[in-house]
Write a protein that holds these residues in place. Structure first.
Motif, short mmCIF file in Angstrom:
data_model
loop_
_atom_site.label_atom_id
_atom_site.label_comp_id
_atom_site.label_asym_id
_atom_site.label_seq_id
_atom_site.Cartn_x
_atom_site.Cartn_y
_atom_site.Cartn_z
N LEU A 56 0.83 -1.20 0.00
CA LEU A 56 0.00 0.00 0.00
C LEU A 56 0.86 1.25 0.00
O LEU A 56 1.86 1.31 0.72
CB LEU A 56 -0.87 0.04 1.26
N TYR A 57 0.46 2.24 -0.78
CA TYR A 57 1.10 3.54 -0.83
C TYR A 57 0.02 4.60 -0.65
O TYR A 57 -1.09 4.44 -1.16
CB TYR A 57 1.78 3.78 -2.17
N VAL A 58 0.33 5.66 0.05
CA VAL A 58 -0.58 6.80 0.16
C VAL A 58 0.19 8.07 -0.17
O VAL A 58 1.39 8.17 0.06
CB VAL A 58 -1.24 6.94 1.55
N SER A 59 -0.54 9.00 -0.73
CA SER A 59 -0.01 10.35 -0.87
C SER A 59 -1.01 11.28 -0.21
O SER A 59 -2.21 10.99 -0.16
CB SER A 59 0.20 10.72 -2.34
N TYR A 60 -0.49 12.35 0.35
CA TYR A 60 -1.35 13.36 0.96
C TYR A 60 -0.58 14.66 1.02
O TYR A 60 0.64 14.69 0.87
CB TYR A 60 -1.85 12.95 2.34
N ASN A 61 -1.30 15.74 1.18
CA ASN A 61 -0.64 17.02 1.37
C ASN A 61 -0.92 17.51 2.77
O ASN A 61 -1.98 17.25 3.32
CB ASN A 61 -1.07 18.05 0.32
N GLY A 62 0.07 18.19 3.34
CA GLY A 62 -0.10 18.76 4.67
C GLY A 62 -1.10 19.91 4.60
O GLY A 62 -1.00 20.77 3.73
N GLN A 63 -2.07 19.89 5.48
CA GLN A 63 -3.12 20.90 5.46
C GLN A 63 -2.57 22.31 5.64
O GLN A 63 -3.06 23.26 5.04
CB GLN A 63 -4.14 20.59 6.55
N TYR A 64 -1.55 22.46 6.45
CA TYR A 64 -0.99 23.78 6.71
C TYR A 64 0.37 23.99 6.06
O TYR A 64 0.73 25.10 5.70
CB TYR A 64 -0.90 24.03 8.22
N SER A 65 1.14 22.93 5.89
CA SER A 65 2.48 23.06 5.31
C SER A 65 2.46 23.04 3.79
O SER A 65 3.40 23.49 3.16
CB SER A 65 3.37 21.93 5.82
N GLU A 66 1.42 22.49 3.20
CA GLU A 66 1.30 22.32 1.75
C GLU A 66 2.46 21.52 1.16
O GLU A 66 2.91 21.76 0.06
CB GLU A 66 1.13 23.66 1.05
N LEU A 67 2.98 20.56 1.92
CA LEU A 67 3.99 19.64 1.42
C LEU A 67 3.31 18.40 0.87
O LEU A 67 2.34 17.91 1.45
CB LEU A 67 4.96 19.23 2.53
N ALA A 68 3.80 17.86 -0.23
CA ALA A 68 3.31 16.59 -0.76
C ALA A 68 4.09 15.47 -0.08
O ALA A 68 5.32 15.50 -0.04
CB ALA A 68 3.49 16.53 -2.27
N ILE A 69 3.38 14.49 0.46
CA ILE A 69 3.99 13.39 1.22
C ILE A 69 3.61 12.07 0.55
O ILE A 69 2.46 11.89 0.12
CB ILE A 69 3.47 13.35 2.67
N VAL A 70 4.56 11.13 0.49
CA VAL A 70 4.28 9.77 0.02
C VAL A 70 4.82 8.80 1.06
O VAL A 70 5.96 8.93 1.50
CB VAL A 70 4.94 9.48 -1.35
N LYS A 71 3.98 7.84 1.47
CA LYS A 71 4.41 6.80 2.41
C LYS A 71 3.92 5.44 1.93
O LYS A 71 2.97 5.36 1.15
CB LYS A 71 3.87 7.08 3.82
N LYS A 72 4.58 4.39 2.41
CA LYS A 72 4.13 3.03 2.11
C LYS A 72 3.98 2.26 3.40
O LYS A 72 4.61 2.59 4.42
CB LYS A 72 5.08 2.31 1.16
N PHE A 73 3.16 1.22 3.35
CA PHE A 73 2.95 0.37 4.52
C PHE A 73 3.89 -0.81 4.42
O PHE A 73 3.86 -1.57 3.45
CB PHE A 73 1.49 -0.09 4.58
N ASN A 74 4.75 -0.98 5.43
CA ASN A 74 5.76 -2.04 5.39
C ASN A 74 5.29 -3.34 6.05
O ASN A 74 6.08 -4.24 6.29
CB ASN A 74 7.07 -1.57 6.01
N GLY A 75 4.00 -3.42 6.35
CA GLY A 75 3.45 -4.60 7.00
C GLY A 75 3.11 -4.36 8.46
O GLY A 75 2.29 -5.07 9.03
N SER A 76 3.75 -3.34 9.06
CA SER A 76 3.43 -3.01 10.44
C SER A 76 3.26 -1.51 10.67
O SER A 76 2.58 -1.11 11.60
CB SER A 76 4.49 -3.56 11.39
N GLU A 77 3.90 -0.67 9.84
CA GLU A 77 3.78 0.77 10.01
C GLU A 77 3.94 1.49 8.68
O GLU A 77 4.44 0.93 7.71
CB GLU A 77 4.80 1.29 11.02
N TRP A 78 3.51 2.75 8.67
CA TRP A 78 3.64 3.60 7.49
C TRP A 78 5.00 4.28 7.55
O TRP A 78 5.34 4.91 8.53
CB TRP A 78 2.52 4.63 7.46
#
Length: 101
Positions: A56-78
């Protein structure tokens, strides 16, 4: 949907300070994947993708920082793809994000 037809959803979690949360349907109920509000900060928009290995991969932007973030789930944590705490892919304004594999 993953290869076993399990549906997933990423969303802005109002119950947890507007952080990013991912859930999957286990056949009976929607369960949290990892931890609720794993972004640790409010997010403005979320998007989810699943690769051919069901990672699983997610992308999101910080509501106040306006940074684009990408994370993946390694089986136990993002985790961030780049190994940093924040995982930001830009240093200036990003309002809407999406991700595709």
């Amino acid at each position: 949907f993953d290869s076993k037809d399990t549906p997933y959803i990423a969303y802005v979690d109002a119950a947890h300070n507007d952080g990013c949360t991912v859930r999957k349907f286990d056949g009976t109920s929607w369960v949290v994947v990892g931890e609720s509000s794993f972004s640790n900060t409010p997010v403005g928009q979320t998007c989810i993708a699943i690769d051919s290995s069901d990672t699983l991969y997610v992308s999101y932007n910080g509501q106040y920082s306006e940074l684009a973030i990408v994370k993946k789930f390694n089986g136990s944590e993002w985790v961030s793809l780049d190994g940093t705490t924040k995982g930001a892919i830009n240093s200036d304004g990003a309002i809407d994000t999406s991700i595709a594999l």
